[in-house]
Design a protein around this motif. Structure first.
Motif, PDB file in Angstrom:
ATOM      1  N   CYS A  75     -51.996  12.025  52.929  1.00  0.00           N
ATOM      2  CA  CYS A  75     -52.752  11.107  53.785  1.00  0.00           C
ATOM      3  C   CYS A  75     -53.758  10.378  52.906  1.00  0.00           C
ATOM      4  O   CYS A  75     -53.847   9.158  52.951  1.00  0.00           O
ATOM      5  CB  CYS A  75     -53.456  11.863  54.902  1.00  0.00           C
ATOM      6  N   HIS A 313     -48.821  10.081  62.965  1.00  0.00           N
ATOM      7  CA  HIS A 313     -50.183   9.697  63.346  1.00  0.00           C
ATOM      8  C   HIS A 313     -50.429   9.620  64.839  1.00  0.00           C
ATOM      9  O   HIS A 313     -51.583   9.613  65.266  1.00  0.00           O
ATOM     10  CB  HIS A 313     -50.576   8.390  62.636  1.00  0.00           C
ATOM     11  N   GLU A 356     -46.475  12.097  56.094  1.00  0.00           N
ATOM     12  CA  GLU A 356     -47.528  12.703  55.273  1.00  0.00           C
ATOM     13  C   GLU A 356     -47.067  14.097  54.901  1.00  0.00           C
ATOM     14  O   GLU A 356     -46.847  14.948  55.771  1.00  0.00           O
ATOM     15  CB  GLU A 356     -48.852  12.717  56.042  1.00  0.00           C
ATOM     16  N   ASP A 385     -55.829  13.757  56.932  1.00  0.00           N
ATOM     17  CA  ASP A 385     -54.942  14.224  58.007  1.00  0.00           C
ATOM     18  C   ASP A 385     -54.070  15.393  57.547  1.00  0.00           C
ATOM     19  O   ASP A 385     -53.769  15.523  56.359  1.00  0.00           O
ATOM     20  CB  ASP A 385     -54.010  13.084  58.442  1.00  0.00           C
TER      21      ASP A 385
END
Ligand code: PEP
Ligand code: CO
Length: 417
Positions: A75, A313, A356, A385
């Motif tokens: 991230c 996300h 990610e 994240d």
């Protein structure tokens, strides 16, 4: 590309600089600000126009549904992980994921790392609470430090120079890796990408190609504009509209078909193939209602976009006990498969995944080897994240590769484990 030879060739002062730019650090009154921008404006490009053109040419294959795209990495990159061993570990991970996807699908996979410049983070909250104290949010190593103390969180423009140096090390390693692997079957890349967030940095690294006079963003091969800065009248969209790189744009759950069409018109007015990657990131439930009208609008308008799923996300939650940001692999897989189904129902090509994922064996997302939220604390090291670990990413890739066939056999949705 040669380093610029005269001031006329330096950073193209563009229209975007007078436009509103969200998510910018307040650092213009810092003593080092002017000097840092000047130094970056005359620094050698981090990536060459020839490389960028090569990626753009590769991406045109996706319009013909002739390859897949895998964009993967942290991230937020860390300055402390831009050393040889860390970079090698990340490149091995990208190879492993890309090779698996290629083996399972029989298709060539264009690999793009979220690396070599992914040092700036947009934040929903300007401050974060730390016990009794509240400190400015961490905005990525290009802007401030992750250490939760007021002085460390102050935005420091010298960090742009450090980001340039760190990116340079990563870009050199990626270049060497591309050369080593250029004959591997089914493999293209790895190319670099990051969110083009900090206007001062990105502007300083625009360069004009002396042959074609086109403007290139030489900080990365594939810059993208994020969900929080994709305003069609804002500086970020104007900047990416002005450069000849292939570009990405995140599409979140509140985007309307009109918004997305306006973005396509702004970012790819000449409707060039291999130019624009749209990256929906909506959440496993929202995608069902929100994505189909967007896909219809873009397809009916005849825009040649590359559709890439970011199934991460829109599926971020807080763990019940420790309040850690996490994601459940099953939600990620479900969104990715729904994305793929929606695209296919509309006779559009689902080009691949934007994820990610960490090279280290982290426990930031729940699923696979991370059995429950109780396991999250074991190895949680993300600067921002929660990332999949390699086993979880492989599970996602396998589900993606098998998705269509198995989901045609049964209409069942995976259940939360
Ligand atoms: C990200 O990719 O880390 C990110 C912040 O994404 P988005 O702009 O989609 O929220
Ligand atoms: Co993120």
């Amino acid at each position: 590309m040669q380093p610029p030879s005269s001031t006329a060739d330096l950073a193209g002062r563009g229209s975007w600089e007078s436009m509103p730019a969200a998510q910018q650090p307040e650092w213009r009154d810092h003593a080092a600000y002017d000097k840092t921008c000047q130094r970056l404006s005359s620094a050698p490009p981090l990536v060459s126009a020839a490389e960028i053109k090569c990626l753009r040419w590769s991406l045109t294959r996706l319009i013909a549904a002739d390859a897949l795209l895998l964009q993967a990495g942290d991230c937020a990159e860390s300055f402390y992980e831009c050393t040889g061993p860390h970079i090698e570990e990340k490149l091995r991970l990208i190879d492993r994921l890309g090779d698996r996807l290629s083996d399972l699908t029989g298709q060539s996979v264009i690999r793009v790392g979220r690396m070599g410049g992914q040092f700036a983070k947009p934040r929903s909250q300007a401050v974060e609470r730390r016990g009794e104290m509240s400190v400015p949010s961490f905005r990525g190593h290009m802007v401030n430090s992750e250490i939760p103390a007021p002085a460390a969180r102050r935005a420091d423009p010298r960090r742009m120079s450090w980001a340039y140096e760190a990116s340079d090390r990563v870009q050199r390693a990626m270049r060497a890796h591309r050369q080593e692997r250029c004959h591997a079957p089914g493999a293209e890349g790895p190319w670099s990408s990051h969110e083009a967030l900090i206007i001062d940095y990105e502007t300083s690294l625009t360069r004009r190609d002396p042959d074609t006079r086109e403007l290139y963003l030489t900080s990365t091969h594939l810059p993208w504009v994020g969900e929080r800065t994709r305003h069609v009248d804002g500086a970020h969209v104007a900047l990416l509209a002005s450069v000849a790189n292939p570009i990405g744009c995140k599409i979140g759950p509140t985007a309307t078909p009109d918004d997305v069409l306006a973005l396509c018109e702004a970012l790819n007015p000449r409707r060039e193939f291999g130019r624009l990657v749209l990256i929906p990131r909506m959440g496993r439930e929202t995608i069902r209602e929100a994505l189909p009208p967007i896909v219809r609008r873009v397809a009916n308008a005849g825009h040649p976009v590359i559709w890439l799923s970011d199934p991460m996300h829109g599926n971020t939650t807080l763990s019940r006990q420790a309040g850690l940001k996490t994601r459940h692999l099953i939600d990620v897989i479900t969104e990715a498969l729904r994305f793929r189904d929606i695209l296919e129902e509309h006779r559009q090509y689902a080009a691949g995944l934007h994820i990610e994922v960490a090279a280290a064996d982290v426990t930031e997302c729940v699923g696979g080897p991370v059995k429950s939220e109780d396991d999250l604390l074991r190895h949680y090291s993300s600067l921002c994240d929660p990332r999949l670990n390699a086993d979880q990413a492989i599970e996602l890739i396998e589900a993606w590769a098998k998705g269509v066939a198995s989901r045609r056999d049964s209409d069942d949705q995976p259940e939360r484990r």
